[in-house]
Write a protein that holds these residues in place. Structure first.
Motif, PDB file in Angstrom:
ATOM      1  N   GLU A   1       0.670  -1.123  -0.010  1.00  0.00           N
ATOM      2  CA  GLU A   1       0.148   0.043  -0.093  1.00  0.00           C
ATOM      3  C   GLU A   1       0.760   1.384  -0.038  1.00  0.00           C
ATOM      4  N   THR A   2       1.967   1.046   0.694  1.00  0.00           N
ATOM      5  CA  THR A   2       2.698   2.381   0.758  1.00  0.00           C
ATOM      6  C   THR A   2       4.087   2.544  -0.262  1.00  0.00           C
ATOM      7  N   LYS A   3       4.374   1.506  -0.843  1.00  0.00           N
ATOM      8  CA  LYS A   3       5.413   1.400  -1.881  1.00  0.00           C
ATOM      9  C   LYS A   3       4.737   0.698  -2.934  1.00  0.00           C
ATOM     10  N   ASP A   4       5.218  -0.518  -3.249  1.00  0.00           N
ATOM     11  CA  ASP A   4       4.704  -1.151  -4.531  1.00  0.00           C
ATOM     12  C   ASP A   4       5.098  -2.662  -4.439  1.00  0.00           C
ATOM     13  N   ILE A   5       4.660  -3.503  -5.283  1.00  0.00           N
ATOM     14  CA  ILE A   5       4.857  -4.946  -5.053  1.00  0.00           C
ATOM     15  C   ILE A   5       6.172  -5.292  -5.628  1.00  0.00           C
ATOM     16  N   SER A   6       6.755  -4.549  -6.537  1.00  0.00           N
ATOM     17  CA  SER A   6       8.092  -5.031  -7.035  1.00  0.00           C
ATOM     18  C   SER A   6       9.067  -4.887  -6.029  1.00  0.00           C
ATOM     19  N   SER A   7       9.225  -4.002  -5.221  1.00  0.00           N
ATOM     20  CA  SER A   7      10.069  -3.942  -4.318  1.00  0.00           C
ATOM     21  C   SER A   7      10.278  -4.797  -3.085  1.00  0.00           C
ATOM     22  N   LEU A   8       8.911  -5.609  -2.897  1.00  0.00           N
ATOM     23  CA  LEU A   8       8.784  -6.256  -1.879  1.00  0.00           C
ATOM     24  C   LEU A   8       9.818  -7.473  -1.599  1.00  0.00           C
ATOM     25  N   SER A   9      10.222  -7.615  -0.550  1.00  0.00           N
ATOM     26  CA  SER A   9      11.032  -8.833  -0.507  1.00  0.00           C
ATOM     27  C   SER A   9      11.084  -9.281   0.899  1.00  0.00           C
ATOM     28  N   LEU A  10      11.188 -10.735   1.051  1.00  0.00           N
ATOM     29  CA  LEU A  10      11.094 -11.306   2.382  1.00  0.00           C
ATOM     30  C   LEU A  10      12.265 -11.032   3.267  1.00  0.00           C
ATOM     31  N   ARG A  11      13.326 -10.737   2.883  1.00  0.00           N
ATOM     32  CA  ARG A  11      14.457 -10.210   3.609  1.00  0.00           C
ATOM     33  C   ARG A  11      13.923  -8.554   4.272  1.00  0.00           C
ATOM     34  N   GLY A  12      13.402  -7.915   3.534  1.00  0.00           N
ATOM     35  CA  GLY A  12      12.791  -6.374   3.840  1.00  0.00           C
ATOM     36  C   GLY A  12      11.771  -6.613   4.759  1.00  0.00           C
ATOM     37  N   ILE A  13      10.961  -7.655   4.791  1.00  0.00           N
ATOM     38  CA  ILE A  13       9.925  -7.731   5.582  1.00  0.00           C
ATOM     39  C   ILE A  13      10.450  -8.181   6.801  1.00  0.00           C
ATOM     40  N   ALA A  14      11.469  -9.160   6.918  1.00  0.00           N
ATOM     41  CA  ALA A  14      11.927  -9.654   8.173  1.00  0.00           C
ATOM     42  C   ALA A  14      12.856  -8.335   8.967  1.00  0.00           C
ATOM     43  N   ARG A  15      13.341  -7.604   7.957  1.00  0.00           N
ATOM     44  CA  ARG A  15      14.022  -6.336   8.828  1.00  0.00           C
ATOM     45  C   ARG A  15      12.827  -5.504   9.398  1.00  0.00           C
ATOM     46  N   ARG A  16      12.060  -5.374   8.711  1.00  0.00           N
ATOM     47  CA  ARG A  16      10.736  -4.335   9.409  1.00  0.00           C
ATOM     48  C   ARG A  16      10.012  -5.075  10.621  1.00  0.00           C
ATOM     49  N   LEU A  17      10.254  -6.249  10.353  1.00  0.00           N
ATOM     50  CA  LEU A  17       9.467  -7.158  11.656  1.00  0.00           C
ATOM     51  C   LEU A  17      10.652  -7.341  12.808  1.00  0.00           C
ATOM     52  N   GLY A  18      11.774  -6.861  12.646  1.00  0.00           N
ATOM     53  CA  GLY A  18      12.862  -7.372  13.432  1.00  0.00           C
ATOM     54  C   GLY A  18      13.116  -8.770  13.942  1.00  0.00           C
ATOM     55  N   VAL A  19      13.174  -9.399  12.815  1.00  0.00           N
ATOM     56  CA  VAL A  19      13.216 -10.949  13.014  1.00  0.00           C
ATOM     57  C   VAL A  19      14.448 -11.316  12.148  1.00  0.00           C
ATOM     58  N   SER A  20      14.910 -12.496  12.188  1.00  0.00           N
ATOM     59  CA  SER A  20      16.221 -12.868  11.339  1.00  0.00           C
ATOM     60  C   SER A  20      15.604 -12.964   9.976  1.00  0.00           C
ATOM     61  N   HIS A  21      16.641 -12.691   9.027  1.00  0.00           N
ATOM     62  CA  HIS A  21      16.354 -12.744   7.656  1.00  0.00           C
ATOM     63  C   HIS A  21      15.805 -13.862   7.040  1.00  0.00           C
ATOM     64  N   ASN A  22      16.246 -15.234   7.757  1.00  0.00           N
ATOM     65  CA  ASN A  22      15.682 -16.439   7.329  1.00  0.00           C
ATOM     66  C   ASN A  22      14.341 -16.817   7.839  1.00  0.00           C
ATOM     67  N   ALA A  23      13.932 -16.001   9.108  1.00  0.00           N
ATOM     68  CA  ALA A  23      12.664 -16.617   9.586  1.00  0.00           C
ATOM     69  C   ALA A  23      11.357 -16.215   8.663  1.00  0.00           C
ATOM     70  N   PRO A  24      11.171 -15.569   7.778  1.00  0.00           N
ATOM     71  CA  PRO A  24      10.105 -15.621   6.818  1.00  0.00           C
ATOM     72  C   PRO A  24      10.110 -16.749   5.822  1.00  0.00           C
ATOM     73  N   TYR A  25      11.316 -17.480   5.728  1.00  0.00           N
ATOM     74  CA  TYR A  25      11.186 -18.656   4.898  1.00  0.00           C
ATOM     75  C   TYR A  25      10.841 -19.691   5.588  1.00  0.00           C
ATOM     76  N   ARG A  26      10.417 -19.782   6.649  1.00  0.00           N
ATOM     77  CA  ARG A  26       9.745 -20.820   7.377  1.00  0.00           C
ATOM     78  C   ARG A  26       8.517 -20.878   7.056  1.00  0.00           C
ATOM     79  N   HIS A  27       7.888 -20.016   6.687  1.00  0.00           N
ATOM     80  CA  HIS A  27       6.605 -19.844   6.199  1.00  0.00           C
ATOM     81  C   HIS A  27       6.156 -19.810   4.733  1.00  0.00           C
TER      82      HIS A  27
END
Length: 206
Positions: free
Chosen positions: A26-52
């Motif tokens: 909503e605030t940026k775009d789909i193309s720039s979305l990344s799992l590592r970026g999501i991990a940074r924003r959530l404050g979890v390890s960069h591998n954590a999203p890959y468990r799901h």
């Protein structure tokens, strides 16, 4: 943005990733979305999203599936509450579709994006998308049976209707239709679907 956490329960992290991805879209775009970026924003390890989610596409497929399921629920409400003519039922479905898209921009942009290369890779997503489309097909078929909607291939007619409401939705979301030109989303949706019905109606010979 969701506050960073040192740890998440299994379900909490999956939900958190989905919600953070929606905010990103909503605030940026789909193309720039990344799992590592999501991990940074959530404050979890960069591998954590890959468990799901195996990759970005699988995350987007999940978001799209949820979006289609929510759309189907909205359209089903129309069928449950609307006992009027087939024409009015189709118009109301069209209005509800546009209102849903405008109210759920992150879901809708993912549902309509080309970032999911093959829906057949995701059977649950394919099923959710088809079920929401089936509602429109069945409404048109009922109108044909009642001899108020023109004859023809029901799927083709439904595809044309879907194209119209999708176009209006995307133009509104992309601000190609300026707010000053319409009083409200509802007014715009009603005008678009009224024109759609005029094209669908079976013309009686004079």
């Amino acid at each position: 943005m969701i506050e960073a956490k040192d740890s998440y329960h299994h379900g909490d992290l999956r939900h958190g990733i989905i919600e953070e991805a929606k905010i990103w879209i909503e605030t940026k775009d789909i193309s720039s979305l990344s799992l590592r970026g999501i991990a940074r924003r959530l404050g979890v390890s960069h591998n954590a999203p890959y468990r799901h989610f195996t990759d970005k596409e699988s995350l987007l497929a999940t978001i799209a599936q949820i979006g289609f399921e929510k759309l189907e629920q909205s359209l089903q409400q129309v069928l449950a509450n609307n006992t009027s003519t087939p024409e009015e039922r189709i118009k109301t479905l069209g209005v509800k579709y546009i209102e849903y898209a405008v109210s759920n921009p992150a879901y809708y942009r993912v549902m309509s994006s080309a970032y999911i290369s093959n829906y057949q890779k995701y059977p649950s997503l394919e099923k959710a998308a088809e079920e929401s489309f089936t509602i429109l097909k069945e409404a048109i078929a009922q109108g044909q049976k009642a001899r108020v909607i023109r004859s023809g291939d029901t799927k083709e007619l439904a595809s044309v209707c879907w194209s119209l409401v999708h176009g209006v939705s995307m133009l509104y979301l992309d601000r190609q239709i300026q707010a000053s030109t319409v009083d409200s989303v509802e007014k715009l949706a009603k005008l678009a679907t009224a024109m759609m019905i005029e094209g669908l109606e079976l013309k009686k010979e004079s």
